[in-house]
Design a protein around this motif. Structure first.
Motif, short mmCIF file in Angstrom:
data_model
loop_
_atom_site.label_atom_id
_atom_site.label_comp_id
_atom_site.label_asym_id
_atom_site.label_seq_id
_atom_site.Cartn_x
_atom_site.Cartn_y
_atom_site.Cartn_z
N PRO A 100 0.81 -1.23 0.00
CA PRO A 100 0.00 0.00 0.00
C PRO A 100 0.84 1.27 0.00
CG PRO A 100 -0.46 -1.39 1.94
CD PRO A 100 0.53 -2.11 1.13
N VAL A 101 2.01 1.24 0.64
CA VAL A 101 2.81 2.47 0.73
C VAL A 101 3.31 2.93 -0.63
CG1 VAL A 101 5.06 1.41 1.11
CG2 VAL A 101 4.56 3.64 2.13
N THR A 102 3.38 1.99 -1.61
CA THR A 102 3.88 2.36 -2.93
C THR A 102 2.95 3.32 -3.65
OG1 THR A 102 2.86 0.44 -3.99
CG2 THR A 102 5.12 0.18 -3.18
N GLY A 103 1.71 3.44 -3.16
CA GLY A 103 0.79 4.41 -3.75
C GLY A 103 1.31 5.83 -3.64
N ALA A 104 2.27 6.07 -2.72
CA ALA A 104 2.85 7.41 -2.58
C ALA A 104 3.61 7.84 -3.83
CB ALA A 104 3.79 7.45 -1.36
N LEU A 105 3.86 6.89 -4.74
CA LEU A 105 4.62 7.19 -5.96
C LEU A 105 3.73 7.36 -7.18
CD1 LEU A 105 7.60 4.69 -5.48
CD2 LEU A 105 7.59 7.16 -5.04
N ARG A 106 2.38 7.28 -7.01
CA ARG A 106 1.50 7.36 -8.17
C ARG A 106 1.71 8.66 -8.95
NH1 ARG A 106 -3.25 4.01 -8.65
NH2 ARG A 106 -4.22 5.71 -9.80
N ASP A 107 1.82 9.77 -8.25
CA ASP A 107 1.97 11.05 -8.94
C ASP A 107 3.35 11.18 -9.58
OD1 ASP A 107 -0.55 11.71 -8.19
OD2 ASP A 107 0.07 12.90 -6.45
N HIS A 108 4.32 10.47 -9.00
CA HIS A 108 5.68 10.53 -9.54
C HIS A 108 5.87 9.59 -10.73
CE1 HIS A 108 7.21 12.93 -6.19
NE2 HIS A 108 6.53 12.13 -5.37
N LEU A 109 5.05 8.53 -10.80
CA LEU A 109 5.24 7.50 -11.83
C LEU A 109 3.92 7.28 -12.57
CD1 LEU A 109 7.33 4.92 -9.76
CD2 LEU A 109 8.18 6.35 -11.63
N PRO A 110 3.51 8.20 -13.42
CA PRO A 110 2.24 8.01 -14.14
C PRO A 110 2.24 6.77 -15.01
CG PRO A 110 3.52 9.85 -15.04
CD PRO A 110 4.17 9.46 -13.75
N GLU A 111 3.44 6.32 -15.43
CA GLU A 111 3.50 5.10 -16.26
C GLU A 111 2.99 3.88 -15.49
OE1 GLU A 111 7.13 7.66 -17.36
OE2 GLU A 111 6.03 7.06 -15.54
N LEU A 112 3.07 3.93 -14.14
CA LEU A 112 2.67 2.78 -13.32
C LEU A 112 1.39 3.04 -12.55
CD1 LEU A 112 6.14 1.79 -11.76
CD2 LEU A 112 5.16 1.12 -13.95
N ALA A 113 0.69 4.14 -12.87
CA ALA A 113 -0.48 4.54 -12.07
C ALA A 113 -1.52 3.43 -11.99
CB ALA A 113 -1.09 5.82 -12.63
N ASP A 114 -1.72 2.72 -13.10
CA ASP A 114 -2.75 1.68 -13.10
C ASP A 114 -2.32 0.41 -12.38
OD1 ASP A 114 -0.79 1.16 -14.97
OD2 ASP A 114 -2.17 0.09 -16.32
N ARG A 115 -1.06 0.35 -11.97
CA ARG A 115 -0.56 -0.85 -11.30
C ARG A 115 -0.28 -0.60 -9.82
NH1 ARG A 115 1.68 -4.60 -15.20
NH2 ARG A 115 1.44 -3.78 -17.30
N LEU A 116 -0.34 0.65 -9.40
CA LEU A 116 -0.02 0.99 -8.02
C LEU A 116 -1.30 1.19 -7.21
CD1 LEU A 116 2.89 3.55 -8.53
CD2 LEU A 116 3.06 1.14 -7.90
N PRO A 117 -1.24 0.97 -5.91
CA PRO A 117 -2.41 1.24 -5.03
C PRO A 117 -2.76 2.72 -5.05
CG PRO A 117 -0.72 -0.06 -3.90
CD PRO A 117 -0.11 0.43 -5.15
N PRO A 118 -3.92 3.07 -4.56
CA PRO A 118 -4.28 4.49 -4.49
C PRO A 118 -3.31 5.27 -3.63
CG PRO A 118 -6.18 3.09 -4.08
CD PRO A 118 -4.99 2.18 -4.08
N ALA A 119 -3.17 6.53 -3.98
CA ALA A 119 -2.26 7.38 -3.21
C ALA A 119 -2.82 7.55 -1.80
CB ALA A 119 -2.11 8.73 -3.88
N PRO A 120 -2.00 7.41 -0.77
CA PRO A 120 -2.47 7.59 0.61
C PRO A 120 -2.78 9.06 0.90
CG PRO A 120 -0.10 7.27 0.57
CD PRO A 120 -0.59 7.07 -0.84
N ARG A 121 -3.55 9.27 1.98
CA ARG A 121 -3.92 10.63 2.37
C ARG A 121 -2.67 11.39 2.77
NH1 ARG A 121 -4.93 12.67 7.29
NH2 ARG A 121 -4.86 10.55 8.18
N ALA A 122 -2.62 12.67 2.36
CA ALA A 122 -1.45 13.51 2.69
C ALA A 122 -1.33 13.66 4.19
CB ALA A 122 -1.60 14.88 2.04
#
Length: 939
Positions: A100-122
């Motif tokens: 789940p913590v890898t969701g923190a990288l969704r905004d940094h890695l748009p290429e993997l957005a569909d494979r990463l968990p949702p971004a956690p709350r700020a």
């Protein structure tokens, strides 16, 4: 391609080959196999870090590893986490179940957005957010499974990247291996990760430092770049000095060569000139200018002064030439890699090509100013650096100072036995049309004097020839230049005839000045030049000798005696021994010119003795001549002495290491006439060892000149006769005998007379054999030629044996053996003993052992073949040792012939064994040498 468009010499298809990094590659692969691991690869720009990790990545992939690579970029403001995000963006297909913590990288890695968990709350806390990103990177790397992460140029990474790497590597995922390259000089904090890092327990850690390449690796790299194994060891050494062994600079320098395959064969001074003549490679110039542009103005001034000064200099000198600079400026230069501390308190460029790049970029006025300052500063130091002062004066347009310093530097170079430098300095001055006639005539005379002490050929001879067209030369100086040019040409293989023409022209020009023309007269009276008869040459020598006692200087008298005494002795004139007393003793000569000519006299006498058979006297003259020649660096005289020494060692049976000596000397003197002498000995040696291809080439290279060509014809005939090629052997004998008759040079018949008699008897030409022996006997009347006399006795023995007069034959063979033994010629003694043995197996076995001791492979094999043919068992050697993985003596013979390109049939013929036996030996040799094919066998 249209007219006027330059065609590049090279088309780049990739980076340079990896050379000399096998141990480092193995260490990286071993670390990757022992994950988790981290490897830091350190090296200055151009040392091959990229090449190494590229090879590593390819090898790791071939072994089944997942490898992802990324490079940091030299940006003014690096992107946060830039290189890591670039790498992770490539790994979508490898993701398993990211936490789940890898969701923190969704905004940094748009290429993997569909494979990463949702971004956690700020979280609202920047430090907490950063910690979560760090954890996300580590967890995402863990979700990839076993991974090799290659990060290049970590010195350009942002601070956040360094921090996250420290975090990850403090507790890395089990299958992660990180390989990071960096340049320590460019690290912002002195360490790749910003702080000192030590791999924690359970993590494999290695640190590799890539050093510049040494000469052996540079040689291999140059061979790879030019596509042929032709680079000389000397060229590689010069490349190391010019490039500091940095692979990138080596590659760019080789790509800039005008004729790479030819240029890389050069040695010494020639190699230095080849590299000095290349244009500064664009990529090297760009790299050094990029570093220069980042420096403060005062630091750039120091670098410019260092570039003009050429060699590493003390801080005080750099300051005086550049203008006062602060210690901080020098520190900046060293930290940037523009300058290095070559010695305590002495700073200069890392490599010559970088220095040249800075020089080339200087505007003309600035360059002239720096050269003028350098000349002023260096003219005040103790022990004036004359060569450097000459260069600075020339570059600053200071003509009078340039001429003065060049002449002084040339004199100093001669004193230091550095003839090429002396010639080069004066040649540059003489090429300037603004130099006055008086200076031109004086310096031309000096230059030619220097040239005659060095090795002729190529650029040296061309420079003397170039003087002939100079309109400033006075008539008498022009005549002397023609003379010196002719003397130089006569030392070259292809220049003898033209040299004689130049000398004849010089004699005409100097007709009213006999003291100047006499050297030409003496040279034209050399009995070994041309086809004029010996009798005519002796008359010419007599005319020259009448002038000698009237010559004004000891140097000139000694020069004439050096030619006339050698000329008289080589034709067997017994009066020479008394005339030798006219030479001064070594203790009586003091000036370099006197020493040079006395050295030449002794070496000429040694050569003459070696041709007619006075071998102990030859060695005595040789020792004195070499000692004198080395005192004044008379390179050509030393060369002639070395060729004579090689032939004497062959004749006396000292064959160990002889082939390597000949190869080295031919490499040094290949374009000179003395190389024919070396090739004669090379042919003799190769023929005795069964290396017929090498022998044939050597004998052909020695053909034509006197007396070498006569002996070469005899050597070739003897080899062909031993191979059963009688008709071809007779052709060579007839050519050699024709040379003898045309010249009347019967004193030089010792190396062809026995072969000629054997050939004539083998072809039913007994009458020709008797006629030749009778002619030789008449020609030797009143001549002192011990070798020819011994050969005569051997021929009489052979003729008696052919007439079935066994008693007379035995007596004459023994007399000939005694004569050859007294001369100290063991190979000739053993050959005669074999002829006299009448196929006695016991005697032949003893002779085979004697041949083995000498290294005469073919002769030893022939004796054992005759023993086998007699039905007598070959005696067993007690204590015969096993050879294991080493080659036996017979296997060494086979390996040597294989390496020389011989076929199995030729090897069988040379060693008197069957082709089936040769095939068995070839298999053993290849197995012991681990050679994939016969073409990979080495001797």
């Amino acid at each position: 391609m249209g007219d006027g468009v330059a065609t590049p010499r090279y088309v780049r298809s990739g980076s340079s080959p990896m050379i000399g990094r096998d141990a480092e590659l193995a260490a990286l692969l071993a670390a990757a196999r022992d994950a988790p691991s981290v490897a830091f690869v350190e090296g200055e720009a151009g040392t091959g870090k990229t090449r190494l990790v590229t090879e590593f990545a390819a090898a790791a992939r071939a072994a089944g590893a997942w490898v992802v690579t990324g490079s940091c970029q030299p940006l003014p403001e690096p992107f946060p986490y830039g290189v890591l995000l670039d790498c992770l963006s490539q790994c979508g297909e490898r993701l398993g179940e990211p936490g789940p913590v890898t969701g923190a990288l969704r905004d940094h890695l748009p290429e993997l957005a569909d494979r990463l968990p949702p971004a956690p709350r700020a979280l609202g806390d920047p430090e907490a957010e950063r910690h979560r990103v760090f954890r996300a990177v580590r967890d995402l790397l863990g979700a990839l499974g076993p991974t090799v992460l290659v990060l290049e140029d970590l010195h350009w990474a942002d601070e956040e990247t360094r921090r996250v790497l420290r975090f990850v590597l403090g507790n890395p995922p089990p299958g992660l291996s990180v390989v990071a390259t960096h340049r320590r000089a460019d690290l912002p904090a002195g360490a790749p990760l910003g702080h000192a890092f030590h791999a924690p327990p359970g993590v494999t850690g290695i640190n590799l430092v890539l050093r510049p390449l040494g000469a052996a690796d540079v040689r291999a790299m140059v061979d790879t770049l030019v596509g042929a194994a032709v680079t000389s060891a000397g060229f590689a050494e010069v490349v190391v000095r010019e490039t500091a062994g940095i692979p990138f600079v080596v590659e760019e320098a080789v790509r800039a060569l005008r004729d790479p395959v030819r240029d890389v064969r050069t040695e010494g001074v020639a190699a230095q000139r080849v590299l000095a003549a290349i244009d500064v490679p664009v990529l090297v110039a760009d790299a050094i200018q990029e570093r220069m542009a980042a420096l403060p103005a005062a630091a750039r001034s120091i670098a410019e002064a260092a570039a003009v000064l050429e060699v590493p200099e003390a801080v005080e000198v750099l300051d005086a030439v550049a203008g006062k600079a602060s210690p901080e400026d020098l520190i900046a230069l060293v930290r940037s890699g523009v300058l290095v501390e070559a010695a305590p308190n002495r700073y200069g460029f890392r490599h010559a090509i970088g220095r040249r790049a800075v020089c080339a970029a200087l505007p003309g006025p600035r360059r002239w100013e720096l050269h003028e300052r350098a000349a002023a500063v260096l003219s005040t130091v103790d022990h004036l650096p004359l060569v450097r002062l000459s260069r600075h004066a020339k570059a600053a347009g200071m003509t009078a100072e340039w001429l003065r310093y060049s002449e002084l530097a040339a004199e100093a170079a001669e004193d230091a036995k550095d003839v090429p430098t002396a010639v080069d300095l004066l040649s540059q001055v003489l090429a300037d049309p603004l130099i006055g006639a008086e200076d031109t005539n004086r310096l031309a005379t000096k230059l030619c004097g220097y040239a005659l002490t060095g090795l002729p050929g190529g650029e040296l001879t061309a420079r003397v020839e170039g003087l002939l067209a100079d309109p400033r030369l006075a008539p008498d100086v022009r005549g002397e230049v023609h003379l010196w040019f002719g003397l130089l040409l006569q030392r070259e293989t292809e220049g003898v005839d033209r040299g004689a023409e130049e000398i004849a022209h010089a004699i005409d020009l100097l007709g009213d000045q006999p003291e100047r023309a006499v050297r030409g007269l003496a040279a034209m009276a050399g009995p070994y030049l041309g086809s004029t008869s010996i009798a005519e040459y002796q008359a010419s020598l007599g005319r020259v000798e009448e002038i000698i006692e009237h010559l004004p200087t000891l140097a000139l008298r000694t020069a004439m005696l050096a030619t006339t005494l050698g000329g008289r002795l080589i034709v067997g004139d017994p009066s020479t021994w008394e005339r030798i007393g006219q030479l001064p003793s070594p203790s009586e000569v003091h000036e370099p010119e006197e020493i040079h000519h006395l050295a030449r006299a002794h070496c000429n006498l040694a050569d003459a003795c070696s041709w007619i058979g006075h071998y102990p006297q030859a060695r005595k003259f040789l020792r004195t001549g070499i000692a004198l020649a080395e005192r004044v660096a008379a390179s050509y005289v030393v060369g002639t002495a070395e060729a004579t020494a090689v032939r004497l060692d062959w004749l006396s049976g000292r064959w160990s290491g002889l082939e390597q000596r000949i190869d080295r000397l031919v490499g040094s003197y290949g374009n000179l006439l003395l190389a024919t002498d070396l090739n004669l000995t090379r042919g003799w040696l190769a023929a005795a060892r069964g290396d017929w291809m090498r022998a044939e080439g050597a004998f052909e290279a020695a053909a034509g000149s006197y007396p070498v060509g006569i002996s070469a014809a005899g050597g070739m005939a003897g080899m062909l006769l031993g191979r059963g090629e009688t008709a071809a052997a007779v052709g060579h004998v007839d050519r050699g005998v024709a040379m003898l008759r045309r010249k009347g040079a019967w004193m030089w018949s010792g190396d062809i007379l026995p072969q000629a008699v054997d050939c004539y008897l083998a072809t039913d030409r007994a009458q020709d054999a008797h006629l030749l022996v009778a002619e030789t006997a008449a020609g030797l009347n009143g001549v002192e030629a011990p070798l020819a006399q011994a050969a005569m006795t051997a021929c009489h023995a052979r003729l008696a044996a052919a007439a079935n007069n066994d008693e007379e034959s035995d007596r004459l063979y023994q007399q000939a053996i005694d004569q050859y033994r007294a001369l100290g010629l063991p190979y000739r003694v053993t050959q005669l003993a074999e002829q006299a043995a009448r196929a006695d197996p016991a005697v032949l076995d003893m002779l085979a052992q004697s041949y083995d001791t000498l290294g005469a492979t073919v002769d030893a094999a022939r004796c054992r073949h005759h023993i086998r043919g007699s039905g007598t068992p070959t005696p067993s050697r007690r204590g015969r040792r096993g050879y294991g993985s080493e080659l036996s003596p017979r296997e060494k013979d086979v390996a040597r012939l294989l390496a020389g390109g011989h076929t199995n049939r030729e090897i069988a013929q040379a060693l008197f064994i069957s082709r089936r036996t040769v095939e068995e030996y070839v298999v053993k040799v290849r197995r012991k040498q681990n050679a994939p094919s016969r073409h990979d066998v080495h001797s």
